[in-house]
Design an enzyme around this catalytic site. Structure first.
Site, short mmCIF file in Angstrom:
data_model
loop_
_atom_site.label_atom_id
_atom_site.label_comp_id
_atom_site.label_asym_id
_atom_site.label_seq_id
_atom_site.Cartn_x
_atom_site.Cartn_y
_atom_site.Cartn_z
N SER A 118 -3.24 -4.28 6.52
CA SER A 118 -4.34 -5.02 5.89
C SER A 118 -4.19 -6.52 6.11
O SER A 118 -5.16 -7.25 5.95
CB SER A 118 -4.38 -4.81 4.38
N HIS A 139 -8.24 0.14 10.16
CA HIS A 139 -7.94 -0.16 8.76
C HIS A 139 -8.78 0.67 7.80
O HIS A 139 -9.97 0.44 7.63
CB HIS A 139 -8.17 -1.67 8.52
N GLU A 151 -12.42 -0.39 9.07
CA GLU A 151 -12.56 -1.58 9.91
C GLU A 151 -11.76 -1.34 11.19
O GLU A 151 -10.58 -0.99 11.12
CB GLU A 151 -12.01 -2.82 9.19
N ASN A 189 -11.44 -7.98 2.98
CA ASN A 189 -10.47 -8.78 2.22
C ASN A 189 -10.72 -10.28 2.34
O ASN A 189 -10.10 -11.08 1.65
CB ASN A 189 -9.04 -8.44 2.62
P1 NAI Z 1 3.42 3.57 1.01
O1 NAI Z 1 4.57 2.80 0.50
O2 NAI Z 1 2.67 4.47 0.09
O3 NAI Z 1 3.89 4.50 2.24
C1 NAI Z 1 4.68 4.03 3.30
C2 NAI Z 1 5.42 5.23 3.90
O4 NAI Z 1 6.05 4.81 5.10
C3 NAI Z 1 6.52 5.79 2.99
O5 NAI Z 1 6.36 7.19 2.87
C4 NAI Z 1 7.82 5.44 3.74
O6 NAI Z 1 8.80 6.44 3.58
C5 NAI Z 1 7.33 5.38 5.17
N1 NAI Z 1 8.15 4.54 6.03
C6 NAI Z 1 8.69 3.33 5.79
N2 NAI Z 1 9.35 2.86 6.85
C7 NAI Z 1 9.19 3.79 7.84
C8 NAI Z 1 9.61 3.87 9.17
N3 NAI Z 1 10.32 2.91 9.73
N4 NAI Z 1 9.23 4.96 9.88
C9 NAI Z 1 8.49 5.93 9.32
N5 NAI Z 1 8.09 5.93 8.04
C10 NAI Z 1 8.42 4.84 7.31
O7 NAI Z 1 2.44 2.50 1.71
P2 NAI Z 1 0.86 2.51 1.83
O8 NAI Z 1 0.26 1.96 0.60
O9 NAI Z 1 0.42 3.83 2.32
O10 NAI Z 1 0.61 1.40 2.97
C11 NAI Z 1 0.94 1.63 4.32
C12 NAI Z 1 0.23 0.62 5.20
O11 NAI Z 1 -1.17 0.69 4.99
C13 NAI Z 1 0.62 -0.83 4.99
O12 NAI Z 1 0.59 -1.50 6.22
C14 NAI Z 1 -0.49 -1.34 4.07
O13 NAI Z 1 -0.68 -2.73 4.17
C15 NAI Z 1 -1.69 -0.59 4.61
N6 NAI Z 1 -2.79 -0.39 3.68
C16 NAI Z 1 -2.57 -0.03 2.37
C17 NAI Z 1 -3.64 0.16 1.51
C18 NAI Z 1 -3.42 0.56 0.09
O14 NAI Z 1 -4.33 0.42 -0.72
N7 NAI Z 1 -2.25 1.07 -0.28
C19 NAI Z 1 -5.03 -0.02 1.97
C20 NAI Z 1 -5.14 -0.30 3.38
C21 NAI Z 1 -4.06 -0.51 4.17
#
Ligand code: NAI
Length: 397
Positions: A118, A139, A151, A189
């Site tokens: 994001s 995104h 996006e 955003n």
């Molecule tokens: P989250 O913390 O829920 O999930 C991240 C996952 O990635 C975890 O299951 C973790 O174990 C795994 N992980 C971490 N390092 C890793 C690696 N090196 N290799 C493989 N798996 C790995 O995070 P979330 O909220 O799903 O966000 C993920 C991405 O999406 C970020 O870049 C965030 O900015 C973006 N994003 C998040 C939104 C939200 O509302 N949560 C909305 C839009 C984008």
């Protein structure tokens, strides 16, 4: 159609995106370094699909089909066949770069590599690849299966094939695609910032309390949630960090200046619904909050009237319109994509540029100029596009 999809990260976003792709008939390999995250994603999907069966949206065969389309994997090599991989791991450039470099050693030369980031620039992520022209931002919004908008963000390195294939595939997943330039906050955003920032400023000036501002946006503007309710819902910590990131990324443009109120609420641990207390007290709705001058969620009518609510709403609205117009001025996206982004990504009742036409471009220019005359701050500068359109008597549509 793209058949094989890789998803990296089985957290909130990755598991949701996997569901969307599997529902569209793709074979999905969902990878996470933590096996527990995969177990959790699998159990969560089962629950969601059962709920969809109860609601009559899918049948047992469809559930079976979707579940069979997702393979839960703990080795990145398992993504070797993926023609499109979407990464959704921690928001950390160094970590993402490392994963992308490894991924590139496994997938074919033509495979598309996308990030769900994001806030990071797609150019900086693409620069870590040997073939940066295949990198793109895709995104999604949370929750991915429910939010219509995606996006799609080409970096300066991205080639046309990567953009066209990505747009076609995500559209096939029944999403509304808005193509955005690789600039801070992309569309949503960036354009949404005044919804929070101007509301906080109105509060800080002592014009009205949280509940009064929320009420004005809902009754006058038809927004489903007021700014303070929404910040409590998103989490003040999360919303504050997004604001601060966008502010710094725009070289401290005062239009995006973060608010001390939100910073203090974050520091105090008043994060919103998740901590039981934010701008509102969710454990004791009638509690007195001296700082917020807030008695529960009651609208304080003492210094308010219909006219007052209209003024609050119009000030926030014109700041949103000005931001949307400026995004168009800087070619961040097309007018239609900017409007779709706000109605489909954050459920605004109307597209902001369509709203500008409805209010009248001259009304927008005069409202901005009045704010600028009052405060003499760059924050309130009218977008050159609005002023030009006003002079030429043009409309957006
Ligand atoms: P989250 O913390 O829920 O999930 C991240 C996952 O990635 C975890 O299951 C973790 O174990 C795994 N992980 C971490 N390092 C890793 C690696 N090196 N290799 C493989 N798996 C790995 O995070 P979330 O909220 O799903 O966000 C993920 C991405 O999406 C970020 O870049 C965030 O900015 C973006 N994003 C998040 C939104 C939200 O509302 N949560 C909305 C839009 C984008």
């Amino acid at each position: 159609m793209i058949k094989n999809i890789g998803i990296i990260g089985a957290g909130t976003m990755g598991s949701g995106i996997a569901q969307v792709a599997a529902t569209a008939g793709c074979k999905v390999s969902l990878f996470d370094v933590h096996e527990k995250a995969l177990d959790k994603a699998k159990a969560a999907l089962e629950k969601i699909l059962n709920r969809l069966i109860e609601k009559g949206r899918i049948d047992a065969d469809e559930k079976d089909r979707i579940e069979k389309n997702i393979h839960y994997v703990t080795k990145l090599e398992a993504l070797a066949d993926a023609q499109l991989t979407i990464e959704a791991i921690v928001e950390n450039l160094e970590v993402k770069k490392k994963v992308f470099q490894e991924l590139e050693t496994h997938v074919s030369d033509t495979a598309i590599i996308a990030s769900n980031t994001s806030s990071l620039s797609i150019a900086s992520i693409a620069a870590s690849l040997k073939r940066p022209e295949r990198c793109i931002g895709i995104h999604f919004f949370n929750p991915a299966p429910l939010m219509k908008l995606v996006e799609v963000v080409p970096a300066v390195q991205t080639n046309t094939t990567t953009l066209e294939l990505s747009v076609a595939e995500i559209t096939r997943w029944k999403k509304v695609v808005a193509v955005a330039k690789d600039t801070p906050g992309f569309i949503v955003n960036r354009v949404a910032r005044p919804f929070y920032g101007e509301a906080l400023r109105i509060y800080e000036e002592g014009v009205a309390n949280f509940a009064t501002i929320d009420d004005a946006m809902k009754t006058q503007g038809g927004f489903r949630m007021g700014p303070f309710e929404l910040m409590d819902f998103i989490g003040n910590d999360v919303n504050y960090v997004v604001t601060e990131t966008v502010f710094h990324a725009f070289y401290e443009d005062p239009r995006y200046k973060p608010s001390f109120t939100q910073q203090r609420y974050s520091q105090a641990g008043y994060l919103g619904r998740k901590t039981g207390k934010g701008y509102y007290d969710y454990t004791n709705p009638k509690a007195d909050n001296a700082f917020g001058n807030l008695k529960g969620a009651e609208v304080v009518m003492a210094n308010t009237s219909e006219y007052h609510a209209e003024k609050i709403f119009e000030r926030i609205l014109v700041m949103l319109i000005n931001e949307a117009a400026d995004a168009l001025f800087w070619n961040i996206a097309s007018a239609q994509d900017i409007d779709n982004a706000m109605t489909k990504g954050v459920n605004y009742p109307k597209g902001l540029l369509a709203w500008a036409d409805q209010k009248g471009i001259s009304w927008c220019v005069h409202a901005m100029d009045r704010l600028y005359d009052e405060y003499r701050e760059d924050r309130y500068r009218c977008s050159p596009l609005l002023r030009r359109m006003h002079q030429k008597k043009q409309t957006f549509y």
